[in-house]
Design a protein around this motif. Structure first.
Motif, PDB file in Angstrom:
ATOM      1  N   ALA A 168       0.686  -1.213  -0.045  1.00  0.00           N
ATOM      2  CA  ALA A 168       0.123   0.029  -0.178  1.00  0.00           C
ATOM      3  C   ALA A 168       0.905   1.182  -0.089  1.00  0.00           C
ATOM      4  O   ALA A 168       0.473   2.247  -0.427  1.00  0.00           O
ATOM      5  CB  ALA A 168      -0.983   0.042   1.220  1.00  0.00           C
ATOM      6  N   LYS A 169       2.143   1.198   0.425  1.00  0.00           N
ATOM      7  CA  LYS A 169       2.955   2.404   0.436  1.00  0.00           C
ATOM      8  C   LYS A 169       3.516   2.724  -0.886  1.00  0.00           C
ATOM      9  O   LYS A 169       3.557   4.084  -1.119  1.00  0.00           O
ATOM     10  CB  LYS A 169       4.106   2.073   1.250  1.00  0.00           C
ATOM     11  N   PHE A 170       3.612   1.898  -1.866  1.00  0.00           N
ATOM     12  CA  PHE A 170       3.646   2.384  -3.366  1.00  0.00           C
ATOM     13  C   PHE A 170       2.773   2.401  -4.197  1.00  0.00           C
ATOM     14  O   PHE A 170       2.740   2.845  -5.414  1.00  0.00           O
ATOM     15  CB  PHE A 170       5.215   1.604  -3.727  1.00  0.00           C
ATOM     16  N   ARG A 171       1.651   1.618  -3.969  1.00  0.00           N
ATOM     17  CA  ARG A 171       0.398   1.384  -5.026  1.00  0.00           C
ATOM     18  C   ARG A 171      -0.346   2.515  -4.830  1.00  0.00           C
ATOM     19  O   ARG A 171      -0.399   3.576  -3.995  1.00  0.00           O
ATOM     20  CB  ARG A 171      -0.199   0.284  -4.555  1.00  0.00           C
ATOM     21  N   GLU A 172      -1.251   2.875  -5.911  1.00  0.00           N
ATOM     22  CA  GLU A 172      -2.242   4.087  -5.956  1.00  0.00           C
ATOM     23  C   GLU A 172      -2.888   3.780  -4.778  1.00  0.00           C
ATOM     24  O   GLU A 172      -3.239   2.851  -4.111  1.00  0.00           O
ATOM     25  CB  GLU A 172      -3.071   3.799  -6.963  1.00  0.00           C
ATOM     26  N   ARG A 173      -3.498   4.971  -4.268  1.00  0.00           N
ATOM     27  CA  ARG A 173      -4.247   5.071  -3.019  1.00  0.00           C
ATOM     28  C   ARG A 173      -5.414   4.281  -2.852  1.00  0.00           C
ATOM     29  O   ARG A 173      -6.102   4.271  -3.964  1.00  0.00           O
ATOM     30  CB  ARG A 173      -4.648   6.501  -2.595  1.00  0.00           C
ATOM     31  N   ASP A 174      -5.908   3.443  -2.056  1.00  0.00           N
ATOM     32  CA  ASP A 174      -7.178   2.838  -1.869  1.00  0.00           C
ATOM     33  C   ASP A 174      -7.031   1.432  -2.712  1.00  0.00           C
ATOM     34  O   ASP A 174      -8.100   0.964  -2.827  1.00  0.00           O
ATOM     35  CB  ASP A 174      -8.253   3.817  -1.814  1.00  0.00           C
ATOM     36  N   SER A 175      -5.996   1.247  -3.221  1.00  0.00           N
ATOM     37  CA  SER A 175      -6.094  -0.008  -4.235  1.00  0.00           C
ATOM     38  C   SER A 175      -5.583  -1.352  -3.824  1.00  0.00           C
ATOM     39  O   SER A 175      -5.949  -2.182  -4.517  1.00  0.00           O
ATOM     40  CB  SER A 175      -5.119   0.297  -5.723  1.00  0.00           C
ATOM     41  N   VAL A 176      -5.035  -1.298  -2.487  1.00  0.00           N
ATOM     42  CA  VAL A 176      -4.556  -2.638  -1.908  1.00  0.00           C
ATOM     43  C   VAL A 176      -5.719  -2.945  -1.068  1.00  0.00           C
ATOM     44  O   VAL A 176      -6.368  -2.141  -0.345  1.00  0.00           O
ATOM     45  CB  VAL A 176      -3.245  -2.195  -1.140  1.00  0.00           C
TER      46      VAL A 176
END
Length: 335
Positions: A168-176
């Motif tokens: 979640a730290k490097f993915r798009e916000r709210d996508s994990v």
């Protein structure tokens, strides 16, 4: 007050019939999913049913999908089927041995995954057992439905929580995302969602004296527990960037009803193809409609925001979801 409750019950019954038994057409399908190259998904029970259908969609979009289950033979057959149906995919498929009814198998399965991957974009707690004989127990002595549908997923979640948070730290916000699969049966769970008397005795104490109904009510309790787990996760891990939801995938033609003669006899006219349940799951883990404001949300077929039964909603707002999460933590120590 009695008139109010009667009116509310009639409204809920009407809503339930129209919204969950006969849902409108899906609004989020394969065509709405962009390329998933480089993304990694972990799906329990994906060798058959809606888990298999979800794995097909993800793989067709070039994702890497881990199929977790008890049978390596079934896993291999599922992988072969998916590859044959989507020969142009650049994705990957791997099987991981995992028996949710035996908590000792879960950390080794998670360790196999963690040794290979540095990211996890969504964890789908899809596997379940329904209406099993009440004499059936998990390896740790719990009612097999509670062990498989609740305790196993909870322990798996604990072992994969860190990689989700790191992703979640490097993915798009709210996508994990994390999906705890619930059911329409959650609407008939015990008052407040779970009976602690029942689960403290590992499911030995009955929820009703009628055997066939007792096992179904215990299944309903596990599916409501799954919804509470998503709610509890949303509170306990609100700062990680990982979004959790629960979902009723719909009434589907899968092997889930294999232990219930009544379900096999009477449910077929109300059942839909497994693909529709996969679309509910797809919405849950990929729809941009779900964001931080929907953390802990309940999803209904075939991908719409829903709600819990009123008394369960009230107990959840009064801290029941966090209490239940803490109870699960206490009772799964050592695994």
């Amino acid at each position: 007050m009695a008139v109010f409750h009667a009116t509310a019950s009639l409204f809920q019954a009407r809503w339930l019939l129209g919204a969950e038994i006969f849902p409108p057409k899906p609004q989020f399908e394969e065509k709405d999913v962009h390329d998933l190259s480089g993304k990694v998904y972990f799906v329990t029970g994906a060798a058959a049913g809606i888990g298999l259908e979800l794995a097909k969609i993800l793989y067709s979009k070039n994702a890497k999908v881990y199929i977790a289950g008890r049978s390596e033979a079934n896993g291999a057959a599922a992988i072969a089927q998916i590859k044959s149906e989507h020969p142009k995919s650049d994705g990957a498929l791997e099987f991981v041995h995992l028996d949710l009814a035996d908590l000792t198998t879960i950390k080794p399965a998670a360790d196999v995954f963690l040794a290979k991957e540095k990211r996890l974009d969504a964890l789908v707690h899809n596997a379940a057992i329904m209406a099993a004989p009440t004499s059936w127990r998990s390896a740790q002595g719990w009612d097999v439905q509670f062990g498989t549908n609740v305790l196993g997923p909870f322990v798996l979640q604990r072992h994969l929580q860190n990689i989700l948070a790191e992703t979640a730290k490097f993915r798009e916000r709210d996508s994990v995302r994390v999906l705890f699969l619930s059911s329409i049966s959650s609407h008939v769970a015990p008052p407040g969602g779970v009976s602690y008397e029942n689960i403290e005795t590992k499911g030995i104490s009955p929820l009703t004296i009628i055997p066939g109904l007792d096992t179904f009510l215990k299944y309903a309790q596990t599916k409501c527990a799954n919804a509470l787990m998503a709610k509890g996760f949303a509170v306990k891990f609100k700062d990680t960037g990982v979004i959790a939801v629960s979902a009723n995938p719909g009434n589907l033609n899968t092997s889930l009803t294999r232990h219930s003669l009544l379900a096999r006899i009477f449910s077929p006219p109300l059942l839909y193809a497994a693909r529709y349940g996969a679309l509910t799951e797809l919405f849950s883990i990929l729809s941009p409609e779900i964001d931080k404001s929907q953390n802990g949300a309940v999803i209904q077929p075939w991908g719409r925001i829903s709600f819990l039964r009123q008394d369960i909603h009230d107990s959840e707002k009064n801290g029941e979801a966090v209490k239940f999460w803490d109870w699960l933590e206490e009772h799964t120590q050592g695994f």
